[in-house]
Write an enzyme that holds these catalytic residues in place. Structure first.
Site, PDB file in Angstrom:
ATOM      1  N   GLY A  32      43.056  41.096  35.252  1.00  0.00           N
ATOM      2  CA  GLY A  32      42.169  40.769  36.359  1.00  0.00           C
ATOM      3  C   GLY A  32      42.658  39.545  37.095  1.00  0.00           C
ATOM      4  N   GLN A  43      42.723  36.130  36.462  1.00  0.00           N
ATOM      5  CA  GLN A  43      43.642  35.251  35.735  1.00  0.00           C
ATOM      6  C   GLN A  43      44.785  36.043  35.118  1.00  0.00           C
ATOM      7  OE1 GLN A  43      43.906  31.942  35.408  1.00  0.00           O
ATOM      8  NE2 GLN A  43      42.069  31.425  36.587  1.00  0.00           N
ATOM      9  N   SER A  68      43.029  48.736  36.158  1.00  0.00           N
ATOM     10  CA  SER A  68      44.180  47.880  36.462  1.00  0.00           C
ATOM     11  C   SER A  68      45.466  48.342  35.777  1.00  0.00           C
ATOM     12  CB  SER A  68      43.876  46.435  36.048  1.00  0.00           C
ATOM     13  OG  SER A  68      43.496  46.373  34.690  1.00  0.00           O
ATOM     14  N   GLU A 120      32.202  37.229  27.407  1.00  0.00           N
ATOM     15  CA  GLU A 120      31.240  38.029  26.645  1.00  0.00           C
ATOM     16  C   GLU A 120      31.860  39.277  26.039  1.00  0.00           C
ATOM     17  OE1 GLU A 120      30.815  39.281  31.009  1.00  0.00           O
ATOM     18  OE2 GLU A 120      31.139  37.421  29.885  1.00  0.00           O
ATOM     19  N   GLN A 177      35.122  39.210  24.746  1.00  0.00           N
ATOM     20  CA  GLN A 177      36.268  38.833  23.917  1.00  0.00           C
ATOM     21  C   GLN A 177      36.055  39.066  22.423  1.00  0.00           C
ATOM     22  OE1 GLN A 177      37.769  34.902  24.756  1.00  0.00           O
ATOM     23  NE2 GLN A 177      38.019  35.322  26.939  1.00  0.00           N
ATOM     24  N   LYS A 210      42.897  25.034  36.391  1.00  0.00           N
ATOM     25  CA  LYS A 210      41.685  24.586  37.074  1.00  0.00           C
ATOM     26  C   LYS A 210      41.632  25.180  38.480  1.00  0.00           C
ATOM     27  CE  LYS A 210      39.178  22.832  35.219  1.00  0.00           C
ATOM     28  NZ  LYS A 210      38.225  23.551  34.308  1.00  0.00           N
ATOM     29  N   ASP A 258      33.029  22.259  30.986  1.00  0.00           N
ATOM     30  CA  ASP A 258      33.096  23.396  31.899  1.00  0.00           C
ATOM     31  C   ASP A 258      31.714  24.024  32.082  1.00  0.00           C
ATOM     32  OD1 ASP A 258      35.009  25.381  33.339  1.00  0.00           O
ATOM     33  OD2 ASP A 258      33.783  26.677  32.093  1.00  0.00           O
ATOM     34  N   GLU A 302      29.454  23.858  35.560  1.00  0.00           N
ATOM     35  CA  GLU A 302      29.016  25.085  36.235  1.00  0.00           C
ATOM     36  C   GLU A 302      27.506  25.094  36.446  1.00  0.00           C
ATOM     37  OE1 GLU A 302      32.468  28.048  34.365  1.00  0.00           O
ATOM     38  OE2 GLU A 302      30.458  28.003  33.511  1.00  0.00           O
ATOM     39  N   GLU A 354      23.284  24.559  58.793  1.00  0.00           N
ATOM     40  CA  GLU A 354      23.176  23.159  58.381  1.00  0.00           C
ATOM     41  C   GLU A 354      23.212  22.964  56.864  1.00  0.00           C
ATOM     42  OE1 GLU A 354      23.524  20.788  60.428  1.00  0.00           O
ATOM     43  OE2 GLU A 354      23.402  22.046  62.211  1.00  0.00           O
ATOM     44  N   GLU A 400      27.974  24.478  56.336  1.00  0.00           N
ATOM     45  CA  GLU A 400      28.707  23.211  56.427  1.00  0.00           C
ATOM     46  C   GLU A 400      29.036  22.603  55.065  1.00  0.00           C
ATOM     47  OE1 GLU A 400      27.550  20.359  59.326  1.00  0.00           O
ATOM     48  OE2 GLU A 400      27.051  21.865  60.826  1.00  0.00           O
TER      49      GLU A 400
END
Length: 335
Positions: free
Chosen positions: A29, A31, A56, A87, A89, A134, A194, A198, A230, A234
């Site tokens: 996928g 990564q 894939s 979830e 793995q 990252k 991490d 998030e 606004e 932005e």
């Protein structure tokens, strides 16, 4: 401050040693495709592991890779990098990878969730490391193609061979991370920071802030399209400036009126109470409360997750935004 490694500091003997081994990338996928292609073009031997019928599969073969069922790929490889959703793995590991982890192999991750929360418990006679770019996979790939790289974190959880650290740095070199810099960390630190980032800032915090601002203006009678521009549109302009030059560049670039408003009102929005709640969120990440809830949600059919996703997609902010984004001639539509 942790040490940051750059290309000139990577032991090329370790890189050459890793090039003699076979790396299985499990998943193709976002990564997965970036790691695989970058490693291949850096001179490493890469195979792909997928489940039968994976959409894939043909894409990976078209890119020139030998593709196998995950269990076969893990058996044939010296280094197994798992790059599928968190979830999924643990189940894949138990069924397809654990039986293939013979002594001296290396098991690798790009996020520490399953190791840190003991969803995957590897045997003691394998190396376990992490290399975490990252940035999203398409950026890992595009930066590599341009001769640059995305900064990476790396960590060693288990060093059976005594060479896990060198293998991790060589892997980071192979995907282009050392071109930018590779920062040493731990599985615990990467996972907890991490998840907290998030939830409290990047996804949970920012989306809640934008939505609250949008709704405040709409409820006060202002046009939803103006409110979207606004409070949502932005945001990218501001964040891009912070990304390039920190808060100082952003404040230099905006009007003095906006900068004054920043100093006067930011602390009224993000209060001491907000920070107390952030500390609670961090504690729930640290003690495993969040992980337990997410694991249970997946084990129970994801009813809350799916219902909330559907509800969020129907909110006014989303429908107004979908129409306004048709005006963005500089962007390709998201498919």
């Amino acid at each position: 401050m942790a040490k940051i490694y750059h290309q000139k500091e990577i032991d090329m003997k370790s890189v050459d040693a890793l090039k003699k081994k076979t790396i299985a990338i499990i998943g193709y996928g976002s990564q997965g495709h970036a790691h695989a292609l970058n490693l291949k073009e850096s001179g490493f031997k890469v195979i792909i592991g997928l489940y039968a019928g994976a959409p894939s599969w043909a894409r990976a073969e078209k890119a020139g890779f030998k593709v196998y069922a995950a269990a076969e790929a893990a058996k044939a490889a010296d280094v197994v990098m798992i790059l599928i959703n968190d979830e999924k793995q643990a189940k894949l590991y138990r069924e397809s990878i654990a039986p293939a982890l013979t002594s001296g192999k290396a098991l690798a991750f790009a996020h520490g969730f399953n190791i840190h929360y003991l969803q995957i418990v590897p045997p003691k006679d394998v190396d376990v490391f992490m290399v975490a770019p990252k940035g999203p996979g398409h950026t890992v790939r595009s930066e590599y193609v341009e001769g640059k790289g995305v900064p990476c974190l790396f960590a060693v959880y288990q060093d059976f061979t005594g060479k896990a650290r060198e293998i991790a740095l060589a892997y980071a070199y192979g995907i282009g991370g050392a071109r930018a810099g590779v920062l040493e960390t731990t599985f615990e630190c990467e996972t907890e920071t991490d998840l907290f980032g998030e939830q409290a800032v990047l996804c949970g915090g920012v989306t809640a802030l934008m939505r609250a601002g949008f709704e405040t203006l709409v409820e006060a009678g202002y046009d939803p399209q103006n409110a979207y521009f606004e409070c949502v549109h932005e945001m990218k302009l501001i964040v891009d400036m912070i990304y390039r030059g920190g808060l100082s560049l952003m404040r230099y670039s905006i009007s003095d009126t906006a900068e004054y408003g920043d100093y006067m009102t930011g602390s009224r929005i993000i209060t001491d109470e907000t920070k107390k709640e952030m500390k609670k969120i961090l504690a729930e990440v640290q003690d495993g409360t969040f992980a337990s809830k997410w694991i249970a949600e997946n084990n129970n059919g994801r009813a809350f997750f799916q219902a909330t996703r559907r509800r969020e997609q129907k909110q006014l902010l989303e429908t107004v935004g979908a129409e306004l984004r048709k005006m963005y001639t500089w962007d390709k539509p998201v498919e």
